[in-house]
Design an enzyme around this catalytic site. Structure first.
Site, PDB file in Angstrom:
ATOM      1  N   CYS A  24      20.283  84.300  25.955  1.00  0.00           N
ATOM      2  CA  CYS A  24      20.341  84.183  27.418  1.00  0.00           C
ATOM      3  C   CYS A  24      21.044  82.902  27.859  1.00  0.00           C
ATOM      4  CB  CYS A  24      18.961  84.313  28.062  1.00  0.00           C
ATOM      5  SG  CYS A  24      17.900  82.888  27.898  1.00  0.00           S
ATOM      6  N   TYR A  25      21.039  81.862  26.995  1.00  0.00           N
ATOM      7  CA  TYR A  25      21.728  80.630  27.384  1.00  0.00           C
ATOM      8  C   TYR A  25      23.241  80.790  27.369  1.00  0.00           C
ATOM      9  CZ  TYR A  25      17.133  78.666  27.281  1.00  0.00           C
ATOM     10  OH  TYR A  25      15.814  78.443  27.544  1.00  0.00           O
ATOM     11  N   ASP A  36      17.135  88.027  21.532  1.00  0.00           N
ATOM     12  CA  ASP A  36      17.360  86.600  21.781  1.00  0.00           C
ATOM     13  C   ASP A  36      18.066  85.917  20.615  1.00  0.00           C
ATOM     14  OD1 ASP A  36      15.126  86.841  20.134  1.00  0.00           O
ATOM     15  OD2 ASP A  36      13.877  85.414  21.254  1.00  0.00           O
ATOM     16  N   ASP A  79      15.683  93.684  24.004  1.00  0.00           N
ATOM     17  CA  ASP A  79      15.095  93.960  25.325  1.00  0.00           C
ATOM     18  C   ASP A  79      16.214  93.931  26.354  1.00  0.00           C
ATOM     19  OD1 ASP A  79      15.221  91.206  26.714  1.00  0.00           O
ATOM     20  OD2 ASP A  79      14.345  90.738  24.762  1.00  0.00           O
ATOM     21  N   HIS A 136      17.295  71.368  32.463  1.00  0.00           N
ATOM     22  CA  HIS A 136      17.175  72.605  31.683  1.00  0.00           C
ATOM     23  C   HIS A 136      18.346  73.496  32.095  1.00  0.00           C
ATOM     24  CE1 HIS A 136      15.727  76.507  30.331  1.00  0.00           C
ATOM     25  NE2 HIS A 136      14.813  75.887  29.605  1.00  0.00           N
ATOM     26  N   ARG A 147      17.984  73.272  26.128  1.00  0.00           N
ATOM     27  CA  ARG A 147      17.810  71.819  26.263  1.00  0.00           C
ATOM     28  C   ARG A 147      17.723  71.245  24.849  1.00  0.00           C
ATOM     29  NH1 ARG A 147      11.476  71.673  28.015  1.00  0.00           N
ATOM     30  NH2 ARG A 147      11.075  73.851  27.521  1.00  0.00           N
ATOM     31  N   ASP A 177      19.334  80.841  21.959  1.00  0.00           N
ATOM     32  CA  ASP A 177      18.857  82.085  22.572  1.00  0.00           C
ATOM     33  C   ASP A 177      20.061  82.687  23.324  1.00  0.00           C
ATOM     34  OD1 ASP A 177      17.845  83.898  24.582  1.00  0.00           O
ATOM     35  OD2 ASP A 177      15.882  82.962  24.434  1.00  0.00           O
ATOM     36  N   LYS A 232      15.874  72.465  21.089  1.00  0.00           N
ATOM     37  CA  LYS A 232      15.249  73.783  21.218  1.00  0.00           C
ATOM     38  C   LYS A 232      16.075  74.812  20.471  1.00  0.00           C
ATOM     39  CE  LYS A 232      11.919  73.747  24.179  1.00  0.00           C
ATOM     40  NZ  LYS A 232      10.603  74.187  23.876  1.00  0.00           N
ATOM     41  N   HIS A 256      17.752  90.271  27.431  1.00  0.00           N
ATOM     42  CA  HIS A 256      18.753  89.678  26.541  1.00  0.00           C
ATOM     43  C   HIS A 256      19.986  90.565  26.400  1.00  0.00           C
ATOM     44  CE1 HIS A 256      15.175  87.281  25.542  1.00  0.00           C
ATOM     45  NE2 HIS A 256      16.066  86.316  25.452  1.00  0.00           N
TER      46      HIS A 256
END
Ligand code: GRG
Length: 287
Positions: free
Chosen positions: A200-201, A240, A247, A150, A192, A198, A195, A250
């Protein structure tokens, strides 16, 4: 957010610092509040005042104090003893006294002790061996041996290996290929296979690619556009995915991702320590 407010402070304050706006908070107020989250018996920090101590919030406390150049507020021996005391016989780390083991906690402990110049308090060789035991056939890393690869765990594993000078354990081409395949058609990255993307990745994947010298394997322009598309132009924050609620988590990872890609007007962030490079230089090269 009540239980993780200390990490919220880290996300918000680091984002402000990257945008040259840390001057909009009162450092003394922040330091007083951070110190009120410390558990006086163990030396660890909880996510909020009166909450149980945990490695995650201990790192956030150290990071915020580092940004404010107030690490002197800490009893460094006590805090580093708390962190070192959570290392297990096999080299892994538990997050707190209840014993959950995860490569996140290996990273947190190693990052924290390195910032405090106290890595000598743990068995670094065993810590590295544990992380390497979490490496998978696809080149990635999971939470524990045999756990699915991940991107979040990969950041933790690669970051910890970078800090300890152990990146030679990584097959850079194999891991780089897995990581660059995280970029999807919308330009964003997922954590991963199969999915959703987002923001944050942008952090977990980009940092890992940078640390193994494979960041040129993704399309940075498309990723920058994806992050900018996630900004709410009225509220200013970042979500996201496009059109979702914003938020502070993110927002930080969006700004940090842009910083990693040298977006104009932002300070540069260090991909291993997750702190602005000028803060890292102050800690390691000026004292
Ligand atoms: C100082 C930056 C910094 C980090 C501290 C806590 C930590 C160390 C790292 C966390 C790494 C991690 C596991 C990140 C992933 C977070 C996340 C968005 C998890 C979501 O997991 P799923 O399974 O998401 O819900 P996917 O996207 O796989 O569906």
């Amino acid at each position: 957010m009540e239980h993780l407010r200390l990490s919220g402070a880290y996300w918000g304050l680091t984002a402000l610092d990257l945008m040259h706006k840390i001057g909009s908070v009162k450092p003394d107020d922040v330091v007083t509040w951070i110190m009120s989250c410390q558990d006086k018996d163990s030396g660890g920090f909880g996510g909020n005042v009166g909450h149980d101590p945990h490695l995650l919030y201990t790192l956030s406390a150290v990071q915020v104090l580092a940004i404010l150049d107030r690490l002197d507020a800490l009893d460094v021996e006590k805090v580093s003893d708390y962190v070192a005391g959570l290392q297990n016989e096999d080299g892994s780390f538990s997050g707190d006294i209840w014993g959950e083991v995860d490569t996140r906690f290996s990273y947190v402990a190693i990052c924290c002790l390195s910032l405090l110049h106290r890595l000598r308090k743990i068995n670094v060789e065993k810590a590295v061996d544990f992380i390497v035991s979490c490496k998978n056939l696809d080149g990635g890393f999971g939470c524990i041996p045999g756990g699915e690869s991940h991107s979040g765990q990969i950041f933790c594993s690669v970051g910890a290996l970078a800090i300890t000078g152990s990146l030679h354990h990584i097959d850079r081409d194999l891991l780089g290929w897995w990581l660059c395949e995280r970029q999807c058609k919308d330009g964003g990255l997922n954590g991963r296979p199969e999915k959703l993307t987002d923001v944050c990745y942008s952090w977990w994947v980009l940092t890992s690619l940078i640390l193994i010298d494979r960041v040129h394997w993704i399309d940075k322009d498309k990723l920058s556009k994806f992050i900018l598309n996630c900004q709410d132009l009225e509220k200013g924050g970042i979500s996201d995915r496009p059109d979702n609620a914003v938020d502070v988590f993110h927002t930080f990872f969006g700004v940090a991702g842009l910083s990693l890609m040298e977006y104009p007007g932002l300070k540069t962030i260090d991909p291993a320590y997750a702190l602005p490079v000028d803060v890292i230089n102050r800690i390691f090269f000026q004292k």
